[in-house]
Design an enzyme around this catalytic site. Structure first.
Site, PDB file in Angstrom:
ATOM      1  N   TYR A  78       0.349   8.236   8.515  1.00  0.00           N
ATOM      2  CA  TYR A  78       0.551   8.414   7.137  1.00  0.00           C
ATOM      3  C   TYR A  78       2.098   8.994   7.197  1.00  0.00           C
ATOM      4  CZ  TYR A  78       1.199   9.788   2.321  1.00  0.00           C
ATOM      5  OH  TYR A  78       1.382   9.959   0.975  1.00  0.00           O
ATOM      6  N   ASP A  90       7.363  12.009  13.108  1.00  0.00           N
ATOM      7  CA  ASP A  90       6.919  12.661  11.982  1.00  0.00           C
ATOM      8  C   ASP A  90       5.983  13.762  12.217  1.00  0.00           C
ATOM      9  OD1 ASP A  90       5.670  13.275   9.516  1.00  0.00           O
ATOM     10  OD2 ASP A  90       5.329  11.101   9.105  1.00  0.00           O
ATOM     11  N   LYS A 145       5.559  20.868   5.404  1.00  0.00           N
ATOM     12  CA  LYS A 145       4.017  21.524   5.536  1.00  0.00           C
ATOM     13  C   LYS A 145       4.187  22.920   6.002  1.00  0.00           C
ATOM     14  CE  LYS A 145       1.352  17.377   4.999  1.00  0.00           C
ATOM     15  NZ  LYS A 145       0.117  17.141   4.208  1.00  0.00           N
TER      16      LYS A 145
HETATM   17  N1  PMP Z   1       4.216  12.643   7.004  1.00  0.00           N
HETATM   18  C1  PMP Z   1       2.571  13.038   7.479  1.00  0.00           C
HETATM   19  C2  PMP Z   1       2.529  13.009   8.852  1.00  0.00           C
HETATM   20  C3  PMP Z   1       1.890  13.758   6.447  1.00  0.00           C
HETATM   21  O1  PMP Z   1       0.718  14.167   6.774  1.00  0.00           O
HETATM   22  C4  PMP Z   1       2.187  13.619   5.331  1.00  0.00           C
HETATM   23  C5  PMP Z   1       1.466  14.357   4.107  1.00  0.00           C
HETATM   24  N2  PMP Z   1       0.065  14.336   4.336  1.00  0.00           N
HETATM   25  C6  PMP Z   1       3.545  13.094   4.750  1.00  0.00           C
HETATM   26  C7  PMP Z   1       4.311  12.609   5.761  1.00  0.00           C
HETATM   27  C8  PMP Z   1       4.163  13.224   3.409  1.00  0.00           C
HETATM   28  O2  PMP Z   1       4.476  14.311   3.048  1.00  0.00           O
HETATM   29  P1  PMP Z   1       4.489  14.937   1.641  1.00  0.00           P
HETATM   30  O3  PMP Z   1       3.204  14.991   1.048  1.00  0.00           O
HETATM   31  O4  PMP Z   1       5.214  16.408   1.640  1.00  0.00           O
HETATM   32  O5  PMP Z   1       5.181  13.969   1.037  1.00  0.00           O
END
Ligand code: PMP
Length: 459
Positions: free
Chosen positions: A153, A255, A283
């Site tokens: 994701y 990511d 995060k």
């Molecule tokens: N990349 C990863 C690996 C994630 O786990 C997430 C959110 N769970 C995102 C991108 C998206 O981040 P955000 O919710 O801050 O937009």
């Protein structure tokens, strides 16, 4: 009835859910919080959080392993962070949309932590900074295609929210997956800019680069697959990805929205010893405040300086979030922070496996202590398709529900995660295991009765 068997109350949560639904779509602020995502029978309505504990509006207290979906690396309301942020708010302001000293200070701290981020910029969410990383890679290489993997994701943007969690029917053949949009409203034409592959398969990766190497602007991956239950890369897989990207002139984007400053002080890239060209953090970076970062190789990031490759944002690197980054990094930078975090998480993960075994259930775990998942199987999955397959036979929904009843809050799906924090003490872990021991017989009953699968037949 022992204390561990006490049923939790939900009437106040139910009332608030109903009231919220009159104005807030679906009664919740994000799809991941809705009953559709497993929060049954109603979402937990939080009153307050403190350390490793959450109290809901019905007065139920939970040991929290959802941890705000990852940001709360220091737990709820960590004193040092709250003091630093409120000090800046009181003495300076929340936002200038002008340069200030805390931006450079926060950037220097991040760069020391993650040296591959030679230059960086801050943003507000993982989604946003992933979108920027894709733009920077396309601008740098002059190519358009992005290679992404099933089960990963990378946020909800039109550009990349494809094949994150497709049904296996929609996903197509394993050696040639279909790009499946993650929402209606995403232009079909974007599929032409993507190549989708299963993760953790060197042979398929080599085939993709053989066929498309000179078209690929970037390959983007979660270095540890947090969004499909904390799956670890097979030995040599990321190293080969690094080699193939370099050889074909594509950029490698990690990511690290989930893993960065969580699995290790230097992120998964330091833990695993593979260096990407670009990295996205979010995060844990702000330990609960809305901040993300995108950065990497100097020659790529320098393109932003003359404005041809655009990066902007009113809320970027406000004093509020820079103070959070500085204070969060000071706390997580203390000696032994990550060793303790991972050790306590592993203690919990191992304890859960033993607890399951004591009830005759086969179990194992994947990930690292700070980010892991329990699987009711002999071995953890290697990729998203295997994770879905295991979830279809898993009593996880019963496990989740029984833990919730006993004051342990985890993410409902089998492809979710246990997320620990610096606020989880040895006593919290022991207490969690005690509650898990009380919950596990019901899980064994669910397996015996065939109540398994993504919805698990519970409620
Ligand atoms: N990349 C990863 C690996 C994630 O786990 C997430 C959110 N769970 C995102 C991108 C998206 O981040 P955000 O919710 O801050 O937009």
């Amino acid at each position: 009835m022992s204390e561990l068997e006490t049923k939790r109350h939900t009437s106040a949560s139910e009332r608030l859910f109903e009231q919220a639904g009159q104005s807030l779509v679906g009664g919740v602020g994000s799809g991941t919080r809705s009953p559709r995502s497993g929060w049954l029978p109603v979402p937990v309505f939080v009153a307050e959080g403190s350390g490793a504990r959450l109290t809901d509006v019905d007065g139920n207290v939970y040991i929290d392993y959802a941890m705000g979906l990852g940001p709360l690396i220091l737990g709820h309301r960590p004193r040092a962070l709250i003091d630093a942020v409120s000090g800046v708010l009181h003495e300076r302001g929340s936002l200038f949309a002008l340069a200030h000293d805390l931006e450079g200070e926060a950037a220097a701290i991040v760069r020391r932590r993650v040296p591959s981020m030679e230059l960086l910029r801050f943003g507000n969410s993982g989604t946003e900074c992933v979108q920027y990383a894709l733009r920077f890679a396309r601008a740098f290489t002059g190519r358009e295609k992005i290679l992404r993997f099933e089960g990963h994701y990378h946020g909800w943007s039109d550009a990349i929210h494809w094949s994150a969690h497709p049904t296996l029917e929609a996903a197509g053949p394993r050696d040639h997956p279909t790009a499946v949009p993650g929402s209606t409203g995403i232009p079909a034409a974007i599929a032409d800019t993507l190549i989708v592959a299963p993760w953790n398969d060197v042979e398929l990766l080599e085939q993709v680069f053989e066929r498309h190497g000179d078209e690929i602007a970037a390959v983007i991956t979660e270095p540890i697959l947090g969004n499909a239950g904390g799956i670890m890369p097979q030995s040599g897989y990321l190293e080969r990805m690094r080699e193939l990207a370099t050889a074909s002139g594509a950029l490698l984007i990690f990511d690290e929205v989930l893993t960065g400053l969580r699995v290790d002080g230097g992120g998964a890239q330091r833990l695993l010893g593979v260096t990407p060209d670009l990295t996205v953090l979010a995060k844990a970076l702000g330990a609960g405040f809305p901040v993300a970062a995108v950065g990497g190789r100097r020659d790529v990031m320098e393109m932003l300086a003359d404005g041809r490759t655009m990066h902007g944002g009113t809320y970027n690197s406000s004093p509020l979030v820079c103070a959070a980054v500085i204070a969060a990094c000071a706390e997580t930078g203390k000696p032994g922070f990550y060793d303790g975090l991972n050790a306590r998480g592993e203690q919990l993960a191992n304890g859960l496996v033993e607890t399951a075994a004591a009830c005759g259930l086969e179990a194992c775990w994947s990930g690292v202590g700070a980010l892991f998942q329990l699987w009711f199987a002999g071995a953890p999955p290697h990729d998203y398709r295997e994770a879905v397959e295991l979830a279809s036979r898993s009593p996880f929904p019963t496990f989740y529900a029984e833990l919730l009843e006993r004051g342990v809050l985890i993410q409902p799906p089998q492809i979710g995660l246990f997320l620990t924090s610096g606020a989880h003490s040895d006593e919290d872990i022991e207490e969690t295991l005690e509650r898990a021991r009380a919950a596990m017989p019901a899980v064994a009953e669910a397996v015996a009765a065939g109540r398994v699968g993504p919805t698990g037949g519970v409620r």
